[in-house]
Design a protein around this motif. Sequence first.
Motif, PDB file in Angstrom:
ATOM      1  N   ALA A  76       0.874  -1.177   0.000  1.00 26.43           N
ATOM      2  CA  ALA A  76       0.000   0.000   0.000  1.00 26.43           C
ATOM      3  C   ALA A  76       0.910   1.226   0.000  1.00 26.43           C
ATOM      4  O   ALA A  76       1.955   1.219   0.641  1.00 26.43           O
ATOM      5  CB  ALA A  76      -0.882  -0.009   1.243  1.00 26.43           C
ATOM      6  N   ILE A  77       0.511   2.267  -0.746  1.00 21.93           N
ATOM      7  CA  ILE A  77       1.438   3.385  -0.926  1.00 21.93           C
ATOM      8  C   ILE A  77       0.770   4.749  -0.723  1.00 21.93           C
ATOM      9  O   ILE A  77      -0.402   4.943  -1.082  1.00 21.93           O
ATOM     10  CB  ILE A  77       2.096   3.301  -2.337  1.00 21.93           C
ATOM     11  N   HIS A  78       1.507   5.657  -0.072  1.00 20.00           N
ATOM     12  CA  HIS A  78       1.251   7.105  -0.064  1.00 20.00           C
ATOM     13  C   HIS A  78      -0.025   7.559   0.657  1.00 20.00           C
ATOM     14  O   HIS A  78      -0.503   8.669   0.411  1.00 20.00           O
ATOM     15  CB  HIS A  78       1.229   7.661  -1.492  1.00 20.00           C
ATOM     16  N   GLY A  79      -0.592   6.740   1.529  1.00 18.76           N
ATOM     17  CA  GLY A  79      -1.726   7.203   2.319  1.00 18.76           C
ATOM     18  C   GLY A  79      -3.030   7.218   1.559  1.00 18.76           C
ATOM     19  O   GLY A  79      -3.125   6.745   0.426  1.00 18.76           O
ATOM     20  N   THR A  80      -4.067   7.767   2.211  1.00 14.67           N
ATOM     21  CA  THR A  80      -5.415   7.771   1.633  1.00 14.67           C
ATOM     22  C   THR A  80      -5.907   9.170   1.275  1.00 14.67           C
ATOM     23  O   THR A  80      -6.831   9.314   0.479  1.00 14.67           O
ATOM     24  CB  THR A  80      -6.412   7.155   2.631  1.00 14.67           C
ATOM     25  N   ALA A  81      -5.307  10.205   1.862  1.00 18.02           N
ATOM     26  CA  ALA A  81      -5.868  11.549   1.716  1.00 18.02           C
ATOM     27  C   ALA A  81      -5.739  12.085   0.293  1.00 18.02           C
ATOM     28  O   ALA A  81      -6.532  12.928  -0.127  1.00 18.02           O
ATOM     29  CB  ALA A  81      -5.191  12.509   2.690  1.00 18.02           C
ATOM     30  N   ARG A  82      -4.760  11.590  -0.465  1.00 18.58           N
ATOM     31  CA  ARG A  82      -4.599  12.079  -1.854  1.00 18.58           C
ATOM     32  C   ARG A  82      -5.725  11.564  -2.754  1.00 18.58           C
ATOM     33  O   ARG A  82      -5.874  12.021  -3.888  1.00 18.58           O
ATOM     34  CB  ARG A  82      -3.247  11.636  -2.422  1.00 18.58           C
ATOM     35  N   PRO A 105     -10.604   3.510   3.781  1.00 19.01           N
ATOM     36  CA  PRO A 105     -10.199   2.309   4.514  1.00 19.01           C
ATOM     37  C   PRO A 105      -9.353   2.565   5.753  1.00 19.01           C
ATOM     38  O   PRO A 105      -8.990   1.618   6.438  1.00 19.01           O
ATOM     39  CB  PRO A 105      -9.398   1.545   3.468  1.00 19.01           C
ATOM     40  N   TRP A 106      -9.004   3.819   6.056  1.00 19.12           N
ATOM     41  CA  TRP A 106      -8.251   4.088   7.287  1.00 19.12           C
ATOM     42  C   TRP A 106      -9.163   3.783   8.478  1.00 19.12           C
ATOM     43  O   TRP A 106     -10.298   4.242   8.516  1.00 19.12           O
ATOM     44  CB  TRP A 106      -7.791   5.540   7.312  1.00 19.12           C
ATOM     45  N   PRO A 107      -8.685   2.995   9.454  1.00 18.82           N
ATOM     46  CA  PRO A 107      -9.598   2.479  10.480  1.00 18.82           C
ATOM     47  C   PRO A 107      -9.847   3.413  11.662  1.00 18.82           C
ATOM     48  O   PRO A 107     -10.539   3.020  12.602  1.00 18.82           O
ATOM     49  CB  PRO A 107      -8.895   1.198  10.946  1.00 18.82           C
ATOM     50  N   TYR A 108      -9.320   4.627  11.633  1.00 13.87           N
ATOM     51  CA  TYR A 108      -9.471   5.518  12.778  1.00 13.87           C
ATOM     52  C   TYR A 108     -10.072   6.841  12.328  1.00 13.87           C
ATOM     53  O   TYR A 108      -9.874   7.256  11.193  1.00 13.87           O
ATOM     54  CB  TYR A 108      -8.107   5.817  13.434  1.00 13.87           C
ATOM     55  N   THR A 109     -10.765   7.505  13.250  1.00 12.03           N
ATOM     56  CA  THR A 109     -11.265   8.834  12.928  1.00 12.03           C
ATOM     57  C   THR A 109     -10.207   9.869  13.282  1.00 12.03           C
ATOM     58  O   THR A 109      -9.489   9.734  14.271  1.00 12.03           O
ATOM     59  CB  THR A 109     -12.557   9.144  13.708  1.00 12.03           C
ATOM     60  N   GLY A 110     -10.124  10.868  12.453  1.00  9.79           N
ATOM     61  CA  GLY A 110      -9.161  11.937  12.681  1.00  9.79           C
ATOM     62  C   GLY A 110      -9.329  12.985  11.604  1.00  9.79           C
ATOM     63  O   GLY A 110     -10.044  12.781  10.621  1.00  9.79           O
ATOM     64  N   ARG A 111      -8.674  14.100  11.807  1.00  9.84           N
ATOM     65  CA  ARG A 111      -8.762  15.188  10.830  1.00  9.84           C
ATOM     66  C   ARG A 111      -7.362  15.641  10.452  1.00  9.84           C
ATOM     67  O   ARG A 111      -6.490  15.771  11.305  1.00  9.84           O
ATOM     68  CB  ARG A 111      -9.549  16.366  11.404  1.00  9.84           C
ATOM     69  N   VAL A 112      -7.181  15.883   9.156  1.00 11.82           N
ATOM     70  CA  VAL A 112      -5.930  16.437   8.639  1.00 11.82           C
ATOM     71  C   VAL A 112      -6.202  17.886   8.228  1.00 11.82           C
ATOM     72  O   VAL A 112      -7.182  18.158   7.532  1.00 11.82           O
ATOM     73  CB  VAL A 112      -5.422  15.641   7.423  1.00 11.82           C
ATOM     74  N   THR A 113      -5.347  18.788   8.663  1.00  9.81           N
ATOM     75  CA  THR A 113      -5.436  20.191   8.242  1.00  9.81           C
ATOM     76  C   THR A 113      -4.150  20.538   7.499  1.00  9.81           C
ATOM     77  O   THR A 113      -3.057  20.219   7.969  1.00  9.81           O
ATOM     78  CB  THR A 113      -5.595  21.124   9.454  1.00  9.81           C
ATOM     79  N   GLN A 114      -4.297  21.154   6.332  1.00 12.44           N
ATOM     80  CA  GLN A 114      -3.125  21.585   5.573  1.00 12.44           C
ATOM     81  C   GLN A 114      -3.219  23.095   5.322  1.00 12.44           C
ATOM     82  O   GLN A 114      -4.252  23.586   4.870  1.00 12.44           O
ATOM     83  CB  GLN A 114      -3.021  20.842   4.233  1.00 12.44           C
ATOM     84  N   VAL A 115      -2.122  23.778   5.638  1.00 10.36           N
ATOM     85  CA  VAL A 115      -2.043  25.226   5.405  1.00 10.36           C
ATOM     86  C   VAL A 115      -1.033  25.463   4.287  1.00 10.36           C
ATOM     87  O   VAL A 115       0.126  25.025   4.384  1.00 10.36           O
ATOM     88  CB  VAL A 115      -1.603  25.976   6.683  1.00 10.36           C
ATOM     89  N   VAL A 116      -1.473  26.130   3.237  1.00  8.81           N
ATOM     90  CA  VAL A 116      -0.621  26.473   2.093  1.00  8.81           C
ATOM     91  C   VAL A 116      -0.420  27.980   2.133  1.00  8.81           C
ATOM     92  O   VAL A 116      -1.391  28.747   2.037  1.00  8.81           O
ATOM     93  CB  VAL A 116      -1.290  26.058   0.769  1.00  8.81           C
ATOM     94  N   ARG A 117       0.837  28.415   2.312  1.00  8.65           N
ATOM     95  CA  ARG A 117       1.107  29.846   2.475  1.00  8.65           C
ATOM     96  C   ARG A 117       2.172  30.259   1.458  1.00  8.65           C
ATOM     97  O   ARG A 117       3.257  29.681   1.433  1.00  8.65           O
ATOM     98  CB  ARG A 117       1.570  30.124   3.901  1.00  8.65           C
ATOM     99  N   LEU A 118       1.862  31.259   0.659  1.00  8.38           N
ATOM    100  CA  LEU A 118       2.773  31.701  -0.393  1.00  8.38           C
ATOM    101  C   LEU A 118       3.364  33.062  -0.040  1.00  8.38           C
ATOM    102  O   LEU A 118       2.648  33.971   0.393  1.00  8.38           O
ATOM    103  CB  LEU A 118       2.021  31.800  -1.724  1.00  8.38           C
ATOM    104  N   MET A 127       1.153  20.588   7.702  1.00  6.47           N
ATOM    105  CA  MET A 127       0.078  19.627   7.896  1.00  6.47           C
ATOM    106  C   MET A 127       0.034  19.193   9.347  1.00  6.47           C
ATOM    107  O   MET A 127       1.075  19.068   9.996  1.00  6.47           O
ATOM    108  CB  MET A 127       0.273  18.395   7.006  1.00  6.47           C
ATOM    109  N   ALA A 128      -1.179  18.935   9.822  1.00  4.18           N
ATOM    110  CA  ALA A 128      -1.367  18.388  11.167  1.00  4.18           C
ATOM    111  C   ALA A 128      -2.422  17.293  11.098  1.00  4.18           C
ATOM    112  O   ALA A 128      -3.430  17.437  10.385  1.00  4.18           O
ATOM    113  CB  ALA A 128      -1.801  19.478  12.135  1.00  4.18           C
ATOM    114  N   VAL A 129      -2.194  16.210  11.829  1.00  4.15           N
ATOM    115  CA  VAL A 129      -3.182  15.136  11.982  1.00  4.15           C
ATOM    116  C   VAL A 129      -3.594  15.132  13.445  1.00  4.15           C
ATOM    117  O   VAL A 129      -2.739  15.062  14.334  1.00  4.15           O
ATOM    118  CB  VAL A 129      -2.586  13.762  11.619  1.00  4.15           C
TER     119      VAL A 129
END
Length: 265
Positions: A76-82, A105-118, A127-129
């Motif tokens: 399995a490769i590169h996670g599920t969020a993509r 298919p990830w078996p846990y609940t959680g939230r990912v936050t991504q901040v893109v700053r230019l 990123m934070a999980v």
Amino acid sequence: MSNEHITLTAGDAEVDVLPGNGGRVGGLRVAGRELLRQGERFGCFPMVPWCGRIRDGRFLDGAVVRQMPLNAPPHAIHGTARDGAWKVARVTGDEAVITYDLVEPWPYTGRVTQVVRLAADSLSLTMAVETYETSFPAQIGWHPWFNRNLGGEGAQDVRVDFTPGWQEERGEDHLPTGERIEPLPGPWDDCFGMPDGVDVTLTWPGQLELKVSSREEWVVVYDEQEAAVCVEPQTGPPNGLNSLPRLVTPLEPLEATTVWSWRRL
């Protein structure tokens, strides 16, 4: 897939954020020149809740064996969020905040936050999980596809420079064996340790120098394809959910940042 397309600008830099396509950065232009390989699978995608390959798609959580879909058989490769659609939390002229709730298919609940700053001379990705329920192992990383050649008259291919502390020995199954070796010459599809933090310089001679940095100490460099070169900062090595798990708990999220800074040559 949502067609939402956010463009941030600062100075002569522009970045495209595509929440509906896996929360990826779809493009980064400096003075009109595109630095990232184009296409719906390319740009720069977040690797979360794991990076690279998991051996046989299996990892241990305590005594429980978890099985992920084998999207790069036998691994399995590169996670599920993509593969998911992210939601937009906030956008200003030079910053976007997007979120993704972890689901099957990830078996846990959680939230990912991504901040893109230019900024005019840099792009920062954070990123934070986090979880409010069960603790779980996780990793964070980014997978940018930098164009090997930026085009233009007499343009030369990119040069990749870095001084890793070690290279993870790669087994026949493409995964680290657990042994650390002296860094070998490329081409690479390999993980390197940089104990003082990731620090990799890409130079397109006569055009641009771009530095990929992170406080994390792991980077995968992949330059076996003709069109692009990947420099992937991450919070652990491939198969890290098994070999070097980082725990996300209700009290302690997992956070990481990478900064790409550039200058004209």
